[in-house]
Design an enzyme around this catalytic site. Sequence first.
Site, PDB file in Angstrom:
ATOM      1  N   SER A  67      -6.349 -36.626  -2.022  1.00 22.84           N
ATOM      2  CA  SER A  67      -7.405 -35.934  -1.355  1.00 22.84           C
ATOM      3  C   SER A  67      -7.401 -34.578  -1.894  1.00 22.84           C
ATOM      4  O   SER A  67      -7.558 -34.063  -2.965  1.00 22.84           O
ATOM      5  CB  SER A  67      -7.586 -36.126   0.109  1.00 22.84           C
ATOM      6  OG  SER A  67      -8.697 -35.481   0.587  1.00 22.84           O
ATOM      7  N   HIS A  68      -7.203 -33.582  -0.953  1.00 23.47           N
ATOM      8  CA  HIS A  68      -7.393 -32.126  -1.142  1.00 23.47           C
ATOM      9  C   HIS A  68      -6.089 -31.597  -1.707  1.00 23.47           C
ATOM     10  O   HIS A  68      -5.928 -30.528  -2.158  1.00 23.47           O
ATOM     11  CB  HIS A  68      -7.434 -31.309   0.057  1.00 23.47           C
ATOM     12  CG  HIS A  68      -6.320 -31.786   1.096  1.00 23.47           C
ATOM     13  ND1 HIS A  68      -6.476 -32.880   2.115  1.00 23.47           N
ATOM     14  CD2 HIS A  68      -5.271 -30.913   1.528  1.00 23.47           C
ATOM     15  CE1 HIS A  68      -5.243 -32.592   2.880  1.00 23.47           C
ATOM     16  NE2 HIS A  68      -4.735 -31.644   2.385  1.00 23.47           N
ATOM     17  N   ASP A  99     -14.076 -32.320  -1.652  1.00 20.37           N
ATOM     18  CA  ASP A  99     -12.695 -32.340  -1.936  1.00 20.37           C
ATOM     19  C   ASP A  99     -12.235 -33.061  -2.949  1.00 20.37           C
ATOM     20  O   ASP A  99     -13.523 -33.683  -3.663  1.00 20.37           O
ATOM     21  CB  ASP A  99     -12.000 -32.418  -0.655  1.00 20.37           C
ATOM     22  CG  ASP A  99     -11.814 -33.989  -0.308  1.00 20.37           C
ATOM     23  OD1 ASP A  99     -13.011 -34.565  -0.537  1.00 20.37           O
ATOM     24  OD2 ASP A  99     -11.080 -34.532   0.682  1.00 20.37           O
ATOM     25  N   ASP A 149     -11.292 -36.195  -3.446  1.00 22.04           N
ATOM     26  CA  ASP A 149     -11.799 -37.685  -3.143  1.00 22.04           C
ATOM     27  C   ASP A 149     -13.203 -37.563  -2.810  1.00 22.04           C
ATOM     28  O   ASP A 149     -13.689 -39.099  -2.496  1.00 22.04           O
ATOM     29  CB  ASP A 149     -10.720 -38.655  -2.844  1.00 22.04           C
ATOM     30  CG  ASP A 149     -10.468 -38.081  -1.238  1.00 22.04           C
ATOM     31  OD1 ASP A 149     -10.539 -37.024  -0.946  1.00 22.04           O
ATOM     32  OD2 ASP A 149     -10.201 -38.933  -0.326  1.00 22.04           O
ATOM     33  N   ASP A 199     -14.497 -37.069   0.305  1.00 22.02           N
ATOM     34  CA  ASP A 199     -14.811 -37.386   1.515  1.00 22.02           C
ATOM     35  C   ASP A 199     -14.996 -36.162   2.411  1.00 22.02           C
ATOM     36  O   ASP A 199     -15.425 -36.375   3.735  1.00 22.02           O
ATOM     37  CB  ASP A 199     -13.709 -38.240   2.089  1.00 22.02           C
ATOM     38  CG  ASP A 199     -12.415 -37.867   2.169  1.00 22.02           C
ATOM     39  OD1 ASP A 199     -12.067 -36.686   1.639  1.00 22.02           O
ATOM     40  OD2 ASP A 199     -11.459 -38.565   2.472  1.00 22.02           O
ATOM     41  N   ARG A 200     -14.739 -34.828   2.043  1.00 22.00           N
ATOM     42  CA  ARG A 200     -14.747 -33.835   2.846  1.00 22.00           C
ATOM     43  C   ARG A 200     -15.856 -32.668   2.238  1.00 22.00           C
ATOM     44  O   ARG A 200     -16.295 -32.926   1.063  1.00 22.00           O
ATOM     45  CB  ARG A 200     -13.342 -33.048   2.993  1.00 22.00           C
ATOM     46  CG  ARG A 200     -12.445 -33.831   3.687  1.00 22.00           C
ATOM     47  CD  ARG A 200     -11.658 -33.106   4.475  1.00 22.00           C
ATOM     48  NE  ARG A 200     -10.426 -33.150   3.754  1.00 22.00           N
ATOM     49  CZ  ARG A 200      -9.630 -32.122   4.076  1.00 22.00           C
ATOM     50  NH1 ARG A 200      -9.787 -30.996   4.507  1.00 22.00           N
ATOM     51  NH2 ARG A 200      -8.473 -32.205   3.201  1.00 22.00           N
ATOM     52  N   LYS A 207     -15.045 -40.507   6.143  1.00 18.51           N
ATOM     53  CA  LYS A 207     -15.908 -39.307   6.003  1.00 18.51           C
ATOM     54  C   LYS A 207     -16.497 -39.274   4.849  1.00 18.51           C
ATOM     55  O   LYS A 207     -16.089 -39.792   3.851  1.00 18.51           O
ATOM     56  CB  LYS A 207     -14.927 -38.107   6.384  1.00 18.51           C
ATOM     57  CG  LYS A 207     -13.686 -37.945   5.790  1.00 18.51           C
ATOM     58  CD  LYS A 207     -12.711 -37.149   6.325  1.00 18.51           C
ATOM     59  CE  LYS A 207     -11.297 -36.674   5.598  1.00 18.51           C
ATOM     60  NZ  LYS A 207     -10.501 -37.884   5.709  1.00 18.51           N
TER      61      LYS A 207
HETATM   62  C1  VG1 Z   1      -5.420 -33.794   7.137  1.00 17.51           C
HETATM   63  C2  VG1 Z   1      -6.800 -33.225   8.259  1.00 17.51           C
HETATM   64  C3  VG1 Z   1      -7.172 -34.588   8.786  1.00 17.51           C
HETATM   65  C4  VG1 Z   1      -7.713 -35.464   7.686  1.00 17.51           C
HETATM   66  C5  VG1 Z   1      -6.708 -35.685   6.743  1.00 17.51           C
HETATM   67  C6  VG1 Z   1      -7.178 -36.473   5.811  1.00 17.51           C
HETATM   68  O1  VG1 Z   1      -4.458 -34.369   7.829  1.00 17.51           O
HETATM   69  O2  VG1 Z   1      -6.315 -32.503   9.055  1.00 17.51           O
HETATM   70  O3  VG1 Z   1      -8.329 -34.123   9.649  1.00 17.51           O
HETATM   71  O4  VG1 Z   1      -8.272 -36.774   8.399  1.00 17.51           O
HETATM   72  O5  VG1 Z   1      -6.248 -34.532   6.186  1.00 17.51           O
HETATM   73  O6  VG1 Z   1      -8.092 -36.289   4.954  1.00 17.51           O
HETATM   74  P1  VG1 Z   1      -3.184 -33.500   8.219  1.00 17.51           P
HETATM   75  O7  VG1 Z   1      -2.242 -34.670   8.935  1.00 17.51           O
HETATM   76  O8  VG1 Z   1      -2.800 -32.922   7.031  1.00 17.51           O
HETATM   77  O9  VG1 Z   1      -3.745 -32.584   9.063  1.00 17.51           O
HETATM   78  V1  VG1 Z   1      -8.244 -36.266   3.283  1.00 17.51           V
HETATM   79  O10 VG1 Z   1      -9.652 -35.546   2.632  1.00 17.51           O
HETATM   80  O11 VG1 Z   1      -6.889 -35.571   2.834  1.00 17.51           O
HETATM   81  O12 VG1 Z   1      -8.302 -38.088   2.931  1.00 17.51           O
HETATM   82 CO    CO Z   2     -10.322 -36.137   0.980  1.00 18.65          CO
END
Ligand code: VG1
Ligand code: CO
Length: 543
Positions: free
Chosen positions: A113-114, A277, A279, A281-282, A376
Site C-alpha cells: 500500500s502506502h 495511494d 494500491d 484504495d485510499r 476501501k
Molecule cells: C493504516 C491505517 C489504517 C488502514 C491501514 C491499511 O494502518 O491507519 O486505517 O486500514 O493502514 O491501509 P496502521 O495500522 O498503520 O495505522 V492500506 O491503504 O495501507 O492497505
Molecule cells: Co492502500
Amino acid sequence: MTATQIPTSPIAGQKAGTSGLRRKTRDFMAPHFLENYVQSILTAIGGAQGKRLVLGGDGRFFNDRAIQIILRMAAANGATEVIVGQNGILSTPAASHMIRMQKADGGFILSASHNPGGEDEDFGLKFNMANGGPATEALTDKILAQTQSITSYGMIDAPDVDLSVCGPATVGDMTVTVVESVTDYAALMETLFDFDAIAGLFAGGFTMRFDAMHAVTGPYAHALLEDRLGAPKGTVINGTPLPDFGGGHPDPNPIWAHELMGIMTGDNPPDFGAASDGDGDRNMIVGRGAYVTPSDSLALIAAHAHRAPGYGQGLAGVARSMPTSAAVDRVAAAKGIDCYETPTGWKFFGSLLDAGKVSLCGEESAGTGSGHVREKDGLWAVLMWLNIIAATGKSVSELMADHWATYGRNYYSRHDYEAVETDKANGLMDALRGKLAGLPGQTIAGLTVTMADEFAYDDPVDGSHTSGQGIRIGFEGDARVVFRLSGTGTQGATLRVYLELLELDPAKMDLPAEEALAAVISAADQIAGIKERTGRETPDVKT
Ligand code: VG1
Ligand code: CO
C-alpha cells in the site's frame, strides 16, 4: 509437469498486521519466505483443490516475480483457475471487485500500500476472501498457525506465463486467465455515478489534477477521468506506475502528496485535486487551498451520497474506524441511520457490509468506500466527490463550509512518530494503560477527562471479539485523543496520536487545525509523556 513438495521450516514473524503481511522486499525475496506464507494461506483456507482465485498487485518491485511463484504454487495445490490482472496489475478495489464478479473463492493482493516500494523498501501480501474483503482475524489466526508449523510447500516446475497478453494460458493443469485490469472496474463505477453530469462538469471548464503518485491508479485514472469523462490530458499526473513509485511514499496526504498540494495552493490552482495511494484504495481530496480531512470527507459523503445514482435510495447505515472523527456520527444522527465504530482496518467492515447494516464506511487514514466492493476505494471516493460537486454546483470549500454550518466542525489531526524504538513505544503504551483508571475527573491543559479506556470490539454480526485496539481519552466539550501503534510498518514502531475537538461556534470554524487543537495536543503530550519517552520534539508527519 508434476507437483513436488519442497521441504521447509517455519520462518518467524509471518504475522499479518492491519492489512496483510508487510516486510522488507528482501525478506520476501529470501528463500522460502513468500512460499511459506502462500502455502500457509492455501492450507488455512482448506486447500486450493478445485478453487478459483484472483491474483494481482500494485506493480511494486518483485510484483512480477512473486506472481509467477504464486501461480506455480496454486497449480501444485490443485487450483482450477487463477484470474490475473494484465501484467500482474490490479488495484486493491479492482481485485475485490474481480473476486466478487467472478465468484472466485478468494484472491491474493500483492501490495504494501502506502509503504515505499523497491528492492530495499517494502513488499506485502494479503489474502481476500470470497466476499472480496480482507481475511478476517479468524482466518489470519489460522494462517499464522500454519506459518508456525509448516514443513513443506507445493511447487510445480513450469515456465513463466506471459502476463502481457489477455486471454487463457495454463500452468500445469491449471487455467490462468489474464484479464484487462481496468475495464471491469470502470464499468462498475459507471453503474454508481452520474457520468454524464461529471462529463458535463469537465465540458464546462471545471479543472482537476489527480496525482496517481506513480502507483497503481494511473491507468485507472487515465481511463476514467480523461478517456471516459473527458477531462483534458494532463489532468492525471504521475500516472505511469513505477516499481519504486518514483522513489516516493505513495501515501495520499499533504506531506507525501506535496507536489499536488503545491499545485492546489499555488497560482491559478485547478478547481479540484485528488490523489491515491500505492494500491489504489485510499484517497486525498483537496479543493482550491482547501484540504479536506478524510474524516470530514467521509461525513460529507454521508450527507450527500444520495445525489449519486447508485445511492439514490439513501444509506443503510455508516461505519467508521474508532480513531476516525465523530463528524460522520453527526450526519448519521441527523439522518436517523445507524453508525458503527470498528477497530482500524477494512477487515472489520466486511461483516457489516455483508449483512446490509451499512453502505458507507471510512477511516481517518483516507480510506473511504461502500458496499460496491469489500475494500476501501480511492477512485470511488474521487468520483463520488465529482458527482456531488456536479449535482450541487458548489466548490469544495463551499461544500465544507455548508457542512460545518449544519453539523459543526470536528477539528482533526493525526500526529505520527515514525520508527520509534519498539521498546520505547511499548513502554509508552503500557504506562498509558496503567494510568487509565485514574484519569477521569482530572483536568489536564485545561481539559477535564470524562472517559479513558482501551478500545475493544464485539462484532455485532459474527460475534467475534477484538481487544487492544487503541487507547482513547475523552474530554469535556467533545474533545478526544487516541493513541495507537501502527500495524503496517516494517521498521521499529510508529506511534499514532489522533486528536479531535468539536466546534459548534460558527465564528470559530476557520482556524488552522493545529491551532484549534492546541489544548488537546498539549494534554496528549502531558498524559503520555511523548517527548520524554520517545525523545522526539515534534511528530514526523501531521495529517
Ligand atoms: C493504516 C491505517 C489504517 C488502514 C491501514 C491499511 O494502518 O491507519 O486505517 O486500514 O493502514 O491501509 P496502521 O495500522 O498503520 O495505522 V492500506 O491503504 O495501507 O492497505
Ligand atoms: Co492502500
